[in-house]
Design a protein around this motif. Structure first.
Motif, short mmCIF file in Angstrom:
data_model
loop_
_atom_site.label_atom_id
_atom_site.label_comp_id
_atom_site.label_asym_id
_atom_site.label_seq_id
_atom_site.Cartn_x
_atom_site.Cartn_y
_atom_site.Cartn_z
N VAL A 67 0.83 -1.20 0.00
CA VAL A 67 0.00 0.00 0.00
C VAL A 67 0.87 1.26 0.00
N LYS A 68 1.99 1.21 0.70
CA LYS A 68 2.91 2.36 0.72
C LYS A 68 3.49 2.62 -0.66
N GLN A 69 3.61 1.57 -1.48
CA GLN A 69 4.15 1.73 -2.84
C GLN A 69 3.15 2.35 -3.80
N GLY A 70 1.86 2.23 -3.48
CA GLY A 70 0.84 2.88 -4.30
C GLY A 70 0.07 1.94 -5.20
N LEU A 71 -0.95 2.49 -5.83
CA LEU A 71 -1.89 1.71 -6.64
C LEU A 71 -1.24 1.12 -7.89
N GLU A 72 -0.31 1.83 -8.49
CA GLU A 72 0.34 1.31 -9.69
C GLU A 72 1.11 0.03 -9.39
N VAL A 73 1.82 0.01 -8.27
CA VAL A 73 2.59 -1.18 -7.89
C VAL A 73 1.64 -2.33 -7.55
N ILE A 74 0.56 -2.03 -6.85
CA ILE A 74 -0.44 -3.06 -6.52
C ILE A 74 -0.99 -3.68 -7.80
N SER A 75 -1.29 -2.86 -8.78
CA SER A 75 -1.86 -3.35 -10.05
C SER A 75 -0.85 -4.18 -10.83
N ARG A 76 0.42 -3.75 -10.82
CA ARG A 76 1.44 -4.53 -11.52
C ARG A 76 1.66 -5.87 -10.84
N LEU A 77 1.61 -5.89 -9.51
CA LEU A 77 1.74 -7.15 -8.78
C LEU A 77 0.61 -8.10 -9.17
N ALA A 78 -0.64 -7.58 -9.20
CA ALA A 78 -1.78 -8.41 -9.59
C ALA A 78 -1.58 -8.96 -11.00
N GLU A 79 -1.05 -8.13 -11.89
CA GLU A 79 -0.80 -8.55 -13.27
C GLU A 79 0.22 -9.67 -13.33
N ILE A 80 1.21 -9.64 -12.44
CA ILE A 80 2.27 -10.65 -12.43
C ILE A 80 1.76 -11.98 -11.89
N VAL A 81 0.97 -11.95 -10.81
CA VAL A 81 0.54 -13.20 -10.17
C VAL A 81 -0.69 -13.81 -10.83
N PHE A 82 -1.38 -13.03 -11.67
CA PHE A 82 -2.62 -13.52 -12.26
C PHE A 82 -2.44 -14.77 -13.12
N PRO A 83 -1.43 -14.84 -14.01
CA PRO A 83 -1.25 -16.07 -14.80
C PRO A 83 -1.05 -17.31 -13.92
N THR A 84 -0.32 -17.16 -12.82
CA THR A 84 -0.12 -18.28 -11.90
C THR A 84 -1.45 -18.70 -11.28
N PHE A 85 -2.25 -17.72 -10.90
CA PHE A 85 -3.56 -17.99 -10.32
C PHE A 85 -4.43 -18.79 -11.28
N ILE A 86 -4.52 -18.34 -12.53
CA ILE A 86 -5.35 -19.03 -13.53
C ILE A 86 -4.80 -20.42 -13.84
N LEU A 87 -3.50 -20.54 -13.98
CA LEU A 87 -2.88 -21.83 -14.28
C LEU A 87 -3.18 -22.85 -13.18
N LEU A 88 -3.02 -22.43 -11.92
CA LEU A 88 -3.28 -23.34 -10.80
C LEU A 88 -4.76 -23.73 -10.75
N PHE A 89 -5.65 -22.77 -11.03
CA PHE A 89 -7.08 -23.06 -10.99
C PHE A 89 -7.45 -24.07 -12.07
N VAL A 90 -6.94 -23.86 -13.28
CA VAL A 90 -7.24 -24.78 -14.39
C VAL A 90 -6.70 -26.17 -14.10
N LEU A 91 -5.47 -26.24 -13.57
CA LEU A 91 -4.86 -27.53 -13.23
C LEU A 91 -5.69 -28.24 -12.16
N PHE A 92 -6.11 -27.48 -11.16
CA PHE A 92 -6.95 -28.02 -10.08
C PHE A 92 -8.25 -28.59 -10.63
N ALA A 93 -8.91 -27.86 -11.52
CA ALA A 93 -10.19 -28.29 -12.08
C ALA A 93 -10.01 -29.54 -12.96
#
Length: 367
Positions: A134-160
């Motif tokens: 939060v101290k880094q700001g909204l841009e950093v939060i959004s970039r972090l979400a962008e980075i971890v999102f492919p991992t999130f989707i990949l794990l979900f698809v593998l799980f299903a």
């Protein structure tokens, strides 16, 4: 708020919406929906449809107040002092929501993974990177979400996919046995968690660098995130069955334990834990960010860095006491819809009504 306004892309907004939608809902929504028994997946679809209507309400309000956060607009809509009072209510809603999300994380880890670890230490370990983010700001939060999102989707698809062979269609029969009244009633938790919490995006939408795709990205993100939750509910019912699933607080986690490939590949519950932690982490980043933005707005603080750490200490303490026990949490969930309806539907509708009565128009800011 930040000294210099930060901006995110419409694509990043969509990713934030998806991860926010899943957030704590991955573990909490399936047991809520299966109260409709084998028709829980129908309740999920109905809840998703109503949820999209709520998202459209927020999009409508965001277009009316044009490039202003709800905090900034309230002081113009309701006059300065009444507007500050409304902002205090919004801040309390978001800050308490942050404490709930943090407590959800501690409860899950201490009940399912690290049973002997005190909840307070789990909260502290999880909260330190949240405060830093939060101290880094909204841009950093959004970039972090962008980075971890492919991992999130990949794990979900593998799980299903790994669980697909274990689904038994007989677990869904007979369809409609619960009756339309129960099916509609048990779709309500889907509104409470997460769609009525989407009002937090009225602080994020003004930071999107283009208005062209905001509506599309909000709707698409909501549908994808909600769709993942419906799929998860279908898998819980199809693999475990309603009777077994209803006996556990976290049937989704139990679901992952069912994965067994040739008695060699087992213990896949780390998959669902990783999926949940990723989405929950991003959700807490968002709720805590909008909480800090609320304090900045109330006290005219221009830099969120000044409030992130002290607010984090208070959040850590509140997260430890907000749910004294699992039984208290279960009872609280039953009544949480009431106050979320006030903040999630009542206040936005009141805001739009006041704007219309006062015939107010908001000039576009230069950003």
């Amino acid at each position: 708020m930040q000294t210099e306004k930060q901006f995110i892309s419409s694509g990043q907004l969509q990713i934030l919406v998806i991860l926010f939608t899943c957030g704590s809902s991955i573990l909490l929504i399936p047991p809520a929906l299966i109260q409709a028994k084998n028709d829980g997946w129908i309740s999920g679809i109905i809840g998703l449809m109503f949820g999209i209507l709520i998202v459209l309400l927020y999009i409508k309000l965001s277009k009316v107040i044009v490039n202003k956060t709800i905090y900034e607009a309230n002081e113009q809509i309701f006059t300065k002092w009444l507007g500050k009072f409304v902002n205090i209510l919004y801040f309390l809603f978001f800050f308490f929501l942050s404490a709930q999300v943090l407590s959800n994380m501690g409860d899950f880890v201490t009940q399912s993974i690290m049973i002997e670890t005190p909840k307070e230490y789990i909260h502290l370990l999880f909260l330190l990177p949240i405060v830093y983010g939060v101290k880094q700001g909204l841009e950093v939060i959004s970039r972090l979400a962008e980075i971890v999102f492919p991992t999130f989707i990949l794990l979900f698809v593998l799980f299903a996919l790994l669980l697909l062979p274990d689904i038994e269609l007989s677990h869904f029969e007979p369809i409609g046995e619960s009756g339309i009244k129960n099916i509609l009633h048990y779709s309500l938790p889907f509104l409470s968690l997460p769609f009525l919490e989407f009002i937090a995006f009225l602080i994020l939408i003004p930071h999107v660098n283009t208005e062209v795709n905001v509506t599309k990205m909000m709707i698409r993100g909501s549908m994808i995130g909600g769709g993942l939750l419906v799929v998860l509910t279908i898998w819980v019912i199809g693999v475990l069955g309603v009777q077994v699933a209803s006996m556990y607080a976290y049937p989704t986690f139990l679901l992952a334990k069912q994965i067994n490939i040739a008695d060699f590949l087992q213990r896949f519950e780390v998959l669902i834990a990783a999926i949940w932690i990723i989405s929950l982490f991003v959700k807490l980043l968002i709720t805590y960010y909008v909480s800090c933005a609320g304090i900045c707005s109330l006290f005219s603080v221009k830099n969120v860095n000044l409030v992130a750490l002290p607010m984090g200490i208070i959040l850590w303490y509140l997260g430890n006491i907000v749910y004294p026990s699992s039984a208290y949490f279960t009872e609280f969930i039953k009544i949480s819809l009431s106050y979320k309806l006030i903040f999630g539907i009542g206040m936005p509708l009141l805001t739009l009504m006041v704007i219309k009565v006062r015939k107010m128009k908001f000039p576009e800011s230069s950003g």
